[in-house]
Design an enzyme around this catalytic site. Structure first.
Site: not given
Length: 819
Positions: A521-524, A526-527, A636
């Site tokens: 679904l998403g990421g960044g 962090f993981g 953020d």
């Protein structure tokens, strides 16, 4: 001179009173800090006590299970000697049983009090019922029928069927603004019935809502109506008259039978009161036209009724006049309530006998859609009652309300002959003048002619207006199309589970959840976030898998969990569960499938209007306001951390609390992280951060939503931060050209370098730009979903009130004239 000496001189130069004030302020701030810390510790203690209570309840439940298992007969339990561990738990069980007995006694007392209350209410209801039974009027209204009128000459199978429908009392149609007509037959005017039975019909002048008290004695009786045989000027049921414009000073001859706003009844003494809608009906098969132009615009409820009032029972093959002669008897006065509906395809008509029957109508859906109506002066021909579904008129050409069909009182045989000789082009239609002059409100019905008569002017008129209607539809203003756009301004839906306090579990997530590793679904940094499903309930959720490399990373994850445990708001993502392993931590959260708000900004197919941005920004401010109320800084905020609930709506949820911090008044919090183009100047300068830091990010997001551009984005991160520190930004001339000054003022009061001068979340919610949404929607030719729901609720309440009034009036008309 060194800095130390300067400082000592500075302190020495201060007056004693100033030193005392500073000392007092420091003392008060320290006390405030201690109180906040005490509150936080108290909250943690309460949380720990709740968790310990949950554990104790679990131990008690297991003890009860063991007790039940010990009571069950075992393989060697013939001697019946209990075990030692079972005997140790008996005192606790006895205490629990005593507590249950006390609770049962309390509940019994409450039930007894409730029983006494119900008995008192029953006695009161019985008293009221006895009072109503003694009242003849109340008994009649409750039952809905009059026993002494059974078998009267006026009763018929049709009336009995209508009574059954009335006893149901359930509304079947939605009623919008409707006019109510009441028809009353005076007993003193029964002597004039003989004239009607001989073939005469009355011609009444038009009556508006302001002239309800017109004298029925002004009716002019004109001969020319036979006993059912069609005359030379009569129209057939299949060959209905066409409407046309009527001159304002047309002579009124006795041969004409003009009637606008009144219903032609079999008896001349019958007077129709029309308020405020107009009902147009040709009486006894004759066409009707307006005798003078009506300066008032026509109501939406204008209808062409199928027949002239109630008819007496008789042989079905006879005409109306013959049926009236056949019944012969005197009929008591009646009240006919006509309800006009414009919201549903089927119309409900309270006939002369009080029945609820569907009427044949020519629906005009555009009447309920103002955004699809053409200009007032546009000529239009309404669809005839016999027209096929494929022959409907254009939506832009409809403005007047539906008209009901008119029927001739001739016999069945004459009706078949007339229908066979009728032309398709001679159906009734409603016409309005093309020029915007005083003749716009004139409404008339022109006598249709047979094919041998050779009068094709009405048909040619409609054919000539067809290109005019098409041109009018093409020239409709753009706001007319936008009038049908509905914006969903409802709040975001809550999470599909109740708010919970989550503690980290040291087990594997696969034990209770099925994680879809292929669906990211998403990421960044962090993981990644994967979609997952709870095995026991099938609830769709999102699993945020965070890579953990050091003890500091674990502390950051626990900080995020503690912050999310305190958040319960519809615009903030909710935490469901948490798991910890050797190399990662997994947070199970609420799942939304609308995608990131950043995708809405960058999608070329999706056009954001200013009203859309208002709805998005208001929900962002509501979420930030809730965070700041709980002393939490997000730090953020950016479009990537704002998710849309669905693909088309305006509901959002703020996510990613990995960088969030709890704000403490005396703690000088400094951060050096975040996305460069959304950082506040105090973050770039490594100064103390506070609530205005989040409001700077809200201003940047609003700027991006309004223009699609980033106010501080440079070619490099260093250039971007330089723009932020200097607060160098402006409104782009092209993108902000059509936007309101309120939107520009909102952004200008957030993108301020001095953080103490920025608006707070509370001030943002009170700003003029985020309020008065109905007025903004009306200016942008759109409608809000909340307004539609409110209008629907009001219409339902009004419908119920009207239905009760109609039902009561329909029953009251059955009272006899004398006791």
């Amino acid at each position: 001179m060194s800095g130390t000496s300067k400082e000592s001189l500075g302190h020495g130069g201060l007056p004693g009173l100033g030193k005392t004030c500073l000392t007092t302020m420091d003392t008060k701030l320290n006390m405030l800090n201690e109180k906040v810390d005490q509150l936080l510790h108290f909250q943690e203690d309460v949380t720990e006590k709740l968790q310990s209570m949950c554990r104790d309840m679990g131990h008690l439940e297991r003890g009860l299970h063991r007790l039940e298992a010990s009571r069950a007969p075992g393989p060697g339990g013939a001697d019946g000697v209990p075990h030692i561990d079972t005997q140790a738990g008996w005192p606790e069980v006895l205490e629990l049983v005593r507590a249950m007995q006390q609770d049962a006694a309390q509940h019994g007392a409450r039930l007894e009090a409730l029983f006494r209350m119900v008995a008192a209410v029953d006695r009161a209801i019985a008293l009221v019922g006895a009072t109503f039974q003694k009242s003849k009027v109340a008994d009649f209204l409750m039952q809905g029928r009059v026993p002494w009128r059974r078998g009267s000459p006026g009763d018929s199978p049709e009336e009995n069927k209508e009574r059954v429908e009335e006893e149901g009392g359930k509304p079947k149609h939605v009623l919008s603004t409707s006019g109510v007509q009441s028809d009353a037959r005076e007993p003193g005017e029964e002597s004039q019935k003989a004239d009607v039975l001989e073939g005469t019909a009355e011609r009444l002048p038009p009556i508006r809502a302001s002239g309800l008290g017109a004298d029925p004695a002004q009716a002019v009786v004109s001969p020319g109506q036979g006993d059912g045989v069609p005359g030379p000027a009569q129209a057939f049921p299949g060959h209905l008259p066409l409407p046309t414009k009527v001159e304002a000073k047309a002579p009124e001859t006795p041969s004409e039978n003009l009637r606008t706003g009144l219903e032609l009844a079999p008896a001349p003494g019958r007077v129709n009161v029309v308020s405020p809608s107009l009902e147009v009906a040709p009486g006894a098969g004759q066409g009707a036209s307006s005798s003078r132009p009506d300066p008032e615009p026509l109501e939406e409820g204008t209808r062409l009724t199928p027949g002239p009032g109630p008819q007496c029972p008789g042989p079905p093959g006879l005409p109306a006049q013959a049926r009236a002669t056949h019944s012969g008897g005197e009929t008591p006065p009646r009240i006919s309530i006509h309800i006009q509906e414009m919201d549903t395809p089927g119309e409900m008509l309270m006939t002369g006998r009080g029945s609820l029957g569907p009427t044949l109508t020519t629906e005009a859906p555009a009447a309920a859609q103002p955004g699809k109506q053409g200009p007032p002066g546009t000529g239009r021909c309404l669809q005839a009652p016999g027209t096929e579904p494929g022959e409907q008129t254009p939506e832009g050409a409809r403005e007047l309300s539906p008209l009901q069909e008119s029927s001739s009182p001739g016999g069945v045989k004459a009706e078949e002959e007339q229908r066979a000789g009728a032309e398709p082009g001679t159906r009734p239609s409603l016409a309005r003048s093309d020029d915007n002059d005083h003749e716009v409100g004139a409404l008339g019905l022109q006598q249709g002619k047979s094919p041998g008569a050779g009068n094709p002017e009405p048909e040619q008129d409609c054919a000539a207006r067809a290109p005019v209607r098409a041109e009018a539809v093409r020239r409709m203003p753009p706001g007319a199309e936008a009038g049908s756009v509905v914006l969903d301004d409802s709040p975001a839906p809550p999470a599909p589970f109740e708010h919970r306090v989550v503690s980290v579990k040291e087990t594997s997530i696969s034990a209770g959840y099925e994680v879809c590793q292929h669906e990211v679904l998403g990421g960044g940094r962090f993981g990644q976030v994967h979609r997952c499903t709870e095995k026991s309930t099938g609830l769709p959720l999102a699993a945020k898998i965070i890579k953990v490399k050091s003890a500091k990373d674990r502390e950051d994850v626990k900080n995020e969990i503690n912050i999310m445990n305190q958040l319960s708001h519809v615009n903030l993502i909710q935490l469901y569960d948490a798991f910890e392993s050797k190399h990662s931590c997994t947070l199970v959260m609420e799942y939304v499938d609308g995608g990131e708000l950043f995708d809405r900004i960058t999608d070329e197919k999706y056009h954001l209007t200013e009203l859309d941005v208002v709805l998005f920004t208001r929900q962002i401010c509501e979420g930030v306001h809730y965070l700041h109320q709980h002393y939490i800084l997000h730090l953020d905020l950016k479009p990537e951390n704002i998710l849309c609930v669905n693909q088309t709506g305006h509901q959002i949820k703020i996510i990613d609390f990995g960088l969030a911090r709890r704000y403490k008044p005396r703690e000088k919090l400094k951060v050096n992280f975040g996305t460069p183009e959304f950082l506040a100047p105090e973050v770039v300068n490594y100064e103390f951060v506070s609530f205005p830091t989040d409001m700077w990010s809200v201003g940047v997001i609003t700027y991006m939503l309004l223009s699609g551009l980033s106010p501080f984005l440079g070619e490099t991160d260093a250039e971007t931060m330089n723009f932020i520190v200097n607060c160098s930004w402006d409104f782009d001339a092209d993108t902000f050209e059509g936007l309101s000054e309120e939107a520009k003022d909102f952004v200008s009061r957030l993108l301020v370098k001095e953080k103490s001068c920025r608006m707070s979340a509370t001030q943002c919610l009170k700003h003029e730009w985020l309020n008065n949404l109905p007025a903004k929607a009306s200016r942008s030719k759109t409608r809000l979903k909340s307004q539609l729901l409110l209008q629907k609720y009001i219409a339902q309440r009004k419908w119920k009130k009207h239905f009760y009034v109609v039902t009561a009036a329909n029953r009251l008309r059955k009272f006899p004239t004398s006791p």
